[in-house]
Enzyme design. Structure first.
Site, PDB file in Angstrom:
ATOM      1  N   ARG A  91      24.943  39.781  50.233  1.00  0.00           N
ATOM      2  CA  ARG A  91      24.065  38.656  49.920  1.00  0.00           C
ATOM      3  C   ARG A  91      23.135  38.345  51.090  1.00  0.00           C
ATOM      4  O   ARG A  91      21.984  37.957  50.910  1.00  0.00           O
ATOM      5  CB  ARG A  91      24.898  37.431  49.560  1.00  0.00           C
ATOM      6  CG  ARG A  91      25.746  37.597  48.295  1.00  0.00           C
ATOM      7  CD  ARG A  91      26.570  36.342  48.030  1.00  0.00           C
ATOM      8  NE  ARG A  91      27.431  36.486  46.858  1.00  0.00           N
ATOM      9  CZ  ARG A  91      28.695  36.876  46.911  1.00  0.00           C
ATOM     10  NH1 ARG A  91      29.235  37.182  48.079  1.00  0.00           N
ATOM     11  NH2 ARG A  91      29.419  36.962  45.810  1.00  0.00           N
ATOM     12  N   ASP A 151      33.271  30.965  43.571  1.00  0.00           N
ATOM     13  CA  ASP A 151      34.391  31.597  44.271  1.00  0.00           C
ATOM     14  C   ASP A 151      35.675  30.803  44.059  1.00  0.00           C
ATOM     15  O   ASP A 151      36.761  31.372  43.870  1.00  0.00           O
ATOM     16  CB  ASP A 151      34.083  31.697  45.763  1.00  0.00           C
ATOM     17  CG  ASP A 151      32.720  32.292  46.017  1.00  0.00           C
ATOM     18  OD1 ASP A 151      32.596  33.517  45.971  1.00  0.00           O
ATOM     19  OD2 ASP A 151      31.775  31.507  46.242  1.00  0.00           O
ATOM     20  N   ARG A 154      36.918  31.522  40.644  1.00  0.00           N
ATOM     21  CA  ARG A 154      37.574  32.833  40.635  1.00  0.00           C
ATOM     22  C   ARG A 154      38.979  32.746  41.217  1.00  0.00           C
ATOM     23  O   ARG A 154      39.919  33.370  40.708  1.00  0.00           O
ATOM     24  CB  ARG A 154      36.734  33.825  41.441  1.00  0.00           C
ATOM     25  CG  ARG A 154      35.449  34.255  40.758  1.00  0.00           C
ATOM     26  CD  ARG A 154      34.535  35.031  41.694  1.00  0.00           C
ATOM     27  NE  ARG A 154      33.387  35.583  40.990  1.00  0.00           N
ATOM     28  CZ  ARG A 154      32.265  35.977  41.570  1.00  0.00           C
ATOM     29  NH1 ARG A 154      32.121  35.851  42.898  1.00  0.00           N
ATOM     30  NH2 ARG A 154      31.265  36.477  40.854  1.00  0.00           N
ATOM     31  N   HIS A 178      29.137  31.659  51.011  1.00  0.00           N
ATOM     32  CA  HIS A 178      29.311  32.315  49.714  1.00  0.00           C
ATOM     33  C   HIS A 178      29.071  33.802  49.946  1.00  0.00           C
ATOM     34  O   HIS A 178      27.968  34.320  49.781  1.00  0.00           O
ATOM     35  CB  HIS A 178      28.311  31.758  48.695  1.00  0.00           C
ATOM     36  CG  HIS A 178      28.309  32.483  47.379  1.00  0.00           C
ATOM     37  ND1 HIS A 178      29.456  32.701  46.654  1.00  0.00           N
ATOM     38  CD2 HIS A 178      27.289  33.043  46.673  1.00  0.00           C
ATOM     39  CE1 HIS A 178      29.147  33.358  45.543  1.00  0.00           C
ATOM     40  NE2 HIS A 178      27.839  33.583  45.543  1.00  0.00           N
TER      41      HIS A 178
END
Length: 314
Positions: A91, A151, A154, A178
């Site tokens: 990212r 996250d 998850r 993140h």
């Protein structure tokens, strides 16, 4: 805009933006939804397609393809536009090209006279949330990144599957960037009201090694999804809808968004994923937990990585 009407503007009608839009269509909570994209035809087609589902939705909603001028009276502008993460790409590698895109978008939003809340989902989200705040001139509590909300979801899903419990009864947070330096707060993770460390210690079927593998699976989930289908969008779309509902509903909900730290956890001048109280004014406060020394060190490492990247685009 009619007085008291809840309006949300979405900038970016790609996979993430439209997953968010579809979530809002099904969940409701607003009356006006504006889609903005550099590809006006795409925005118009998406608005038409969504509108055709309104007879099956929970409430009346006006959906149209608009311009940045429509941001002027929006309560929230959600930004999902930007270059996509490619297979094998982190990212943070996206930062330079997406920082430039973000600055241009925010300038156009602010030229409209917008004075609401900015919600950023473009990656790398923590860095780009800082860029959006810097460019907008808005108070820091009214610029929010999606942070580690996905996250955290998850993590809750994976723990629920491991323990065979409803993930809605798993409570805990992934915090930090993140991305690759994020980590779980095991010291504040519970199943129902029982600390997960007690659950593991008291049942021979479970062990700490499995929890660490769950963390790895959560951290690397995006890479696995991108490898298989080239993008992730449903989960983050749902996460954005959750944040928007918390804002519009003045919920004072605790969500792991990307928030500005001004001394909390010993960190300053950075947006990073941490538990924060979210309401109609944006971030009411960062919910500062009593974390362990090891967790503090991990957060410091994560913040340092973000600051190094941020220094390249400030």
């Amino acid at each position: 805009m009619k007085t008291g009407v809840r309006r949300v503007a979405l900038v970016g009608t790609g996979f993430v933006g439209m997953s968010f839009a579809y979530s809002m269509l099904n969940q409701g909570g607003l009356e006006e939804f504006v889609l903005i994209d550099v590809n006006k035809d795409k925005a118009e087609g998406e608005a038409m397609d969504l509108s055709h589902g309104l007879p099956f939705g929970p409430q009346k909603m006006d959906i149209w393809a608009g311009t940045y001028e429509d941001c002027r009276t929006a309560d929230i502008v959600v930004i999902t536009a930007g270059a996509n993460q490619q297979p094998g790409e982190t990212r943070l590698a996206l930062v330079e090209k997406n920082a430039k895109i973000m600055r241009g978008i925010v300038r156009e939003i602010m030229k409209s006279g917008f004075n609401g809340i900015l919600l950023v989902a473009s990656n790398p989200v923590d860095v780009l949330t800082y860029v959006a705040w810097q460019e907008s001139g808005l108070p820091r509590h009214r610029v929010i990144g999606s942070g580690t909300t996905l996250d955290t979801a998850r993590l809750r899903f994976e723990i629920g599957k491991y323990l065979n419990v409803d993930p809605r009864n798993v409570h805990g947070y992934i915090i930090g960037e993140h991305g690759d330096t994020e980590f779980p707060l095991w010291s504040h993770t519970t199943v129902g009201v029982q600390p997960i460390m007690d659950v593991v210690a008291n049942n021979p079927k479970f062990n700490q090694e499995d929890l660490e593998q769950i963390y790895v699976n959560v951290r690397d989930a995006a890479y696995h999804i991108i490898e298989r289908k080239r993008a992730t969008y449903y989960g983050i779309g749902m996460a954005l809808a959750r944040i928007v509902r918390a804002i519009l509903g003045d919920e004072n909900s605790c969500l792991s968004v990307s928030a500005y730290l001004n001394g909390q956890y010993g960190q300053n001048d950075v947006f990073v994923g941490v538990p924060a109280i979210v309401n109609r004014n944006g971030i009411r406060e960062v919910f500062e937990l009593n974390i362990t020394e090891e967790e503090t060190e991990k957060l410091t490492k994560s913040v340092n990585v973000l600051k190094e990247t941020l220094n390249t685009v400030k």
